[in-house]
Design a protein around this motif. Structure first.
Motif, short mmCIF file in Angstrom:
data_model
loop_
_atom_site.label_atom_id
_atom_site.label_comp_id
_atom_site.label_asym_id
_atom_site.label_seq_id
_atom_site.Cartn_x
_atom_site.Cartn_y
_atom_site.Cartn_z
N HIS A 175 0.86 -1.18 0.00
CA HIS A 175 0.00 0.00 0.00
C HIS A 175 0.90 1.23 0.00
O HIS A 175 1.85 1.31 0.78
CB HIS A 175 -0.90 0.04 1.24
N LEU A 176 0.59 2.17 -0.87
CA LEU A 176 1.32 3.43 -0.94
C LEU A 176 0.36 4.58 -0.69
O LEU A 176 -0.80 4.52 -1.11
CB LEU A 176 1.95 3.63 -2.33
N VAL A 177 0.83 5.60 -0.01
CA VAL A 177 0.06 6.83 0.16
C VAL A 177 0.81 7.91 -0.62
O VAL A 177 1.99 8.14 -0.38
CB VAL A 177 -0.06 7.23 1.65
N LEU A 178 0.13 8.51 -1.58
CA LEU A 178 0.72 9.53 -2.43
C LEU A 178 0.09 10.88 -2.10
O LEU A 178 -1.11 10.97 -1.91
CB LEU A 178 0.47 9.24 -3.91
N HIS A 182 0.73 -1.58 -12.95
CA HIS A 182 -0.06 -2.61 -12.26
C HIS A 182 -0.57 -2.17 -10.89
O HIS A 182 -0.84 -3.01 -10.04
CB HIS A 182 0.74 -3.91 -12.15
N GLY A 183 -0.69 -0.86 -10.69
CA GLY A 183 -1.21 -0.36 -9.43
C GLY A 183 -2.72 -0.28 -9.46
O GLY A 183 -3.34 -0.28 -10.53
N ASN A 184 -3.29 -0.21 -8.29
CA ASN A 184 -4.74 -0.10 -8.14
C ASN A 184 -5.05 1.12 -7.28
O ASN A 184 -4.68 1.17 -6.11
CB ASN A 184 -5.30 -1.37 -7.50
N TRP A 185 -5.71 2.12 -7.87
CA TRP A 185 -6.08 3.37 -7.20
C TRP A 185 -7.25 3.04 -6.29
O TRP A 185 -8.33 2.67 -6.74
CB TRP A 185 -6.47 4.37 -8.27
N LEU A 186 -7.06 3.17 -4.96
CA LEU A 186 -8.09 2.78 -4.00
C LEU A 186 -9.01 3.93 -3.61
O LEU A 186 -10.22 3.82 -3.72
CB LEU A 186 -7.46 2.19 -2.74
N ILE A 236 -4.36 13.69 -2.21
CA ILE A 236 -3.77 12.57 -1.52
C ILE A 236 -4.53 11.33 -1.96
O ILE A 236 -5.75 11.39 -2.18
CB ILE A 236 -3.80 12.77 0.02
N LEU A 237 -3.83 10.24 -2.18
CA LEU A 237 -4.50 9.02 -2.61
C LEU A 237 -3.77 7.80 -2.11
O LEU A 237 -2.60 7.87 -1.75
CB LEU A 237 -4.64 8.99 -4.13
N THR A 238 -4.48 6.69 -2.05
CA THR A 238 -3.87 5.41 -1.69
C THR A 238 -3.92 4.49 -2.90
O THR A 238 -4.88 4.50 -3.67
CB THR A 238 -4.58 4.74 -0.49
N VAL A 239 -2.85 3.72 -3.01
CA VAL A 239 -2.66 2.81 -4.14
C VAL A 239 -2.11 1.50 -3.60
O VAL A 239 -1.33 1.51 -2.65
CB VAL A 239 -1.63 3.43 -5.13
N THR A 240 -2.51 0.39 -4.20
CA THR A 240 -1.81 -0.87 -3.94
C THR A 240 -1.07 -1.23 -5.22
O THR A 240 -1.54 -0.95 -6.33
CB THR A 240 -2.75 -2.03 -3.57
N VAL A 241 0.08 -1.84 -5.04
CA VAL A 241 0.90 -2.24 -6.19
C VAL A 241 1.62 -3.53 -5.83
O VAL A 241 2.09 -3.69 -4.70
CB VAL A 241 1.89 -1.11 -6.58
N VAL A 270 5.73 9.97 -1.99
CA VAL A 270 5.26 8.60 -1.85
C VAL A 270 5.69 8.07 -0.49
O VAL A 270 6.86 8.17 -0.12
CB VAL A 270 5.85 7.69 -2.96
N GLU A 271 4.75 7.52 0.25
CA GLU A 271 5.02 6.89 1.55
C GLU A 271 4.51 5.47 1.53
O GLU A 271 3.45 5.19 0.97
CB GLU A 271 4.30 7.66 2.67
N MET A 272 5.27 4.55 2.12
CA MET A 272 4.83 3.17 2.27
C MET A 272 3.87 3.12 3.46
O MET A 272 4.14 3.72 4.50
CB MET A 272 5.99 2.23 2.56
N ALA A 273 2.76 2.44 3.31
CA ALA A 273 1.77 2.34 4.38
C ALA A 273 1.85 0.98 5.04
O ALA A 273 2.13 -0.02 4.38
CB ALA A 273 0.37 2.57 3.82
N LYS A 274 1.61 0.97 6.33
CA LYS A 274 1.50 -0.31 7.05
C LYS A 274 0.16 -0.90 6.67
O LYS A 274 -0.84 -0.21 6.62
CB LYS A 274 1.57 -0.09 8.55
N GLN A 275 0.14 -2.20 6.44
CA GLN A 275 -1.11 -2.82 6.00
C GLN A 275 -1.96 -3.34 7.14
O GLN A 275 -3.15 -3.46 7.00
CB GLN A 275 -0.79 -3.94 5.01
N ASN A 276 -1.36 -3.65 8.27
CA ASN A 276 -2.12 -4.21 9.37
C ASN A 276 -2.21 -3.21 10.52
O ASN A 276 -1.68 -3.41 11.59
CB ASN A 276 -1.47 -5.52 9.87
N VAL A 277 -2.88 -2.11 10.28
CA VAL A 277 -3.04 -1.09 11.29
C VAL A 277 -4.26 -1.43 12.15
O VAL A 277 -5.33 -1.73 11.64
CB VAL A 277 -3.23 0.30 10.63
N THR A 278 -4.06 -1.41 13.46
CA THR A 278 -5.17 -1.68 14.37
C THR A 278 -6.08 -0.46 14.41
O THR A 278 -5.61 0.66 14.56
CB THR A 278 -4.63 -1.96 15.79
#
Length: 123
Positions: A4-7, A29-33, A47-52, A76-84
């Protein structure tokens, strides 16, 4: 596996920016979420989130950095995927505008250990 990326981006507002961004993300091959975009002052910001997929992450990030040539700064920032996550609530504050009101509201929320996920300010 994917990342997951946060742009975030800001630049001169002109036709085709969103199309170019979405095309670049799709070609890598990214997916705009989800996204939030706005025309602020004379700038276009968002600001947007993308998975790649991990194997395409580096090429996508490099392609996004090339937007500098078009006058669009992209971070571009890498996002943690398992955020509580805790409970989610929506809060509306309506009142007369005055200097410092956003600071006052944010101080109260911080004192209550509230994490602000989204904020909209309208004059």
């Amino acid at each position: 596996m994917s990342q997951h990326l946060v742009l975030s981006f800001i630049g001169e507002d002109r036709p085709g920016i969103v199309e170019r961004l979405s095309d670049t993300i799709a070609r890598h091959h990214g997916n705009w979420l989800e996204s939030r975009m706005a025309h602020l002052a004379d700038k276009f910001a968002g600001i947007l989130t993308v998975t790649v997929p991990l194997e395409h992450q580096e090429s996508l990030v490099n392609a996004l950095r090339n937007f500098e040539q078009l006058g669009l700064r992209v971070t571009v920032e890498m996002a943690k995927q398992n955020v509580t996550e805790g409970s989610t609530l929506s809060l509306s504050v309506v009142g007369n505008d005055r200097p410092g009101i956003v600071k006052e509201v944010s101080q109260v929320l911080h004192s209550l250990m509230v994490n602000v996920k989204e904020s909209h300010h309208h004059l």
